[in-house]
Enzyme design. Structure first.
Site, PDB file in Angstrom:
ATOM      1  N   ASN A  62      20.998  16.348  22.135  1.00  0.00           N
ATOM      2  CA  ASN A  62      19.896  17.308  22.092  1.00  0.00           C
ATOM      3  C   ASN A  62      20.389  18.639  21.541  1.00  0.00           C
ATOM      4  O   ASN A  62      21.521  19.048  21.770  1.00  0.00           O
ATOM      5  CB  ASN A  62      19.213  17.455  23.457  1.00  0.00           C
ATOM      6  CG  ASN A  62      20.111  17.873  24.588  1.00  0.00           C
ATOM      7  OD1 ASN A  62      21.234  17.382  24.736  1.00  0.00           O
ATOM      8  ND2 ASN A  62      19.629  18.771  25.421  1.00  0.00           N
ATOM      9  N   GLU A  64      18.977  22.581  21.170  1.00  0.00           N
ATOM     10  CA  GLU A  64      17.963  23.566  21.561  1.00  0.00           C
ATOM     11  C   GLU A  64      18.105  24.834  20.725  1.00  0.00           C
ATOM     12  O   GLU A  64      19.115  25.034  20.046  1.00  0.00           O
ATOM     13  CB  GLU A  64      18.118  23.924  23.039  1.00  0.00           C
ATOM     14  CG  GLU A  64      17.918  22.753  23.969  1.00  0.00           C
ATOM     15  CD  GLU A  64      18.158  23.098  25.425  1.00  0.00           C
ATOM     16  OE1 GLU A  64      17.889  22.229  26.259  1.00  0.00           O
ATOM     17  OE2 GLU A  64      18.621  24.210  25.740  1.00  0.00           O
ATOM     18  N   GLU A  75      17.625  11.421  21.318  1.00  0.00           N
ATOM     19  CA  GLU A  75      17.128  10.148  20.789  1.00  0.00           C
ATOM     20  C   GLU A  75      16.546  10.325  19.389  1.00  0.00           C
ATOM     21  O   GLU A  75      16.825   9.542  18.482  1.00  0.00           O
ATOM     22  CB  GLU A  75      16.050   9.563  21.713  1.00  0.00           C
ATOM     23  CG  GLU A  75      16.551   9.257  23.103  1.00  0.00           C
ATOM     24  CD  GLU A  75      16.389  10.402  24.100  1.00  0.00           C
ATOM     25  OE1 GLU A  75      16.198  10.109  25.294  1.00  0.00           O
ATOM     26  OE2 GLU A  75      16.435  11.578  23.693  1.00  0.00           O
ATOM     27  N   CYS A 112      11.902  10.848  26.851  1.00  0.00           N
ATOM     28  CA  CYS A 112      10.646  11.577  27.059  1.00  0.00           C
ATOM     29  C   CYS A 112       9.532  10.927  26.232  1.00  0.00           C
ATOM     30  O   CYS A 112       9.778  10.024  25.431  1.00  0.00           O
ATOM     31  CB  CYS A 112      10.820  13.051  26.672  1.00  0.00           C
ATOM     32  SG  CYS A 112      10.923  13.330  24.883  1.00  0.00           S
ATOM     33  N   CYS A 115       9.997  11.099  22.377  1.00  0.00           N
ATOM     34  CA  CYS A 115      11.022  10.163  21.922  1.00  0.00           C
ATOM     35  C   CYS A 115      10.530   8.720  22.006  1.00  0.00           C
ATOM     36  O   CYS A 115      10.830   7.905  21.133  1.00  0.00           O
ATOM     37  CB  CYS A 115      12.305  10.337  22.733  1.00  0.00           C
ATOM     38  SG  CYS A 115      13.165  11.874  22.321  1.00  0.00           S
TER      39      CYS A 115
END
Length: 160
Positions: A62, A64, A75, A112, A115
């Site tokens: 990930n 950010e 993902e 999530c 994803c």
């Protein structure tokens, strides 16, 4: 009116060590990717690794930024890179692992919603299910035989 019952079935591996050898290695790649995550706002680090049918392993973490919603999950980082680099390759499996900065995460953490939708697109594109293995920092690993098992009412191009 009538009711519709939707069920999902998951396999449970008590520890990562009980995974098949190829998936164990894939999860190790996801762990390495997790530690490369850039998560200064959430302090939640996620790694994903894809095994492609051409033998390649693609990993992502990930990422950010200060404009918080415009970051990207692990993902999708991995799956979009795989799609851009190996557009004809099929995804044989996905491994996902996540951890929090200040507490031990032992509950398996699934993808999530965004994803799931992205993975669904590739499952539809390749016309075959993509097994997903997911875990926290340690502990149990859950396996779903396909993304559709986790997102049974898929939104697909047939609605467009």
């Amino acid at each position: 009116m009538r009711k519709i019952k939707i069920e999902s079935f998951l396999d449970v591996f008590p520890t990562m060590e009980e995974l098949p050898e190829a998936i164990f290695s894939l999860m190790e790649a996801a762990i390495v990717a997790r530690e490369k995550a850039y998560a200064p706002y959430s302090d939640f680090f996620v790694g994903a690794a894809l095994l492609l049918d051409n033998g390649e392993t693609i990993a992502g973490s990930n990422q950010e930024n200060a404009s918080y919603p415009s970051g990207l999950c692990a993902e999708r980082t991995a799956i979009y890179y795989a799609g851009a680099t190996y557009p004809k390759a099929h995804i044989k499996a996905i491994a996902i692992t996540a951890r929090a900065k200040d507490k031990l995460t032992t509950t398996p953490i699934p993808p999530c919603g965004a994803c799931r939708q992205a993975i669904a697109e590739y499952e539809i594109k390749q016309r075959s299910p993509i097994p997903l293995y997911f875990m926290g920092e340690s502990g149990e690993v859950l396996k779903s035989e396909s993304l559709e098992n986790l997102l049974p009412l898929l939104f697909t191009s047939k609605y467009l």
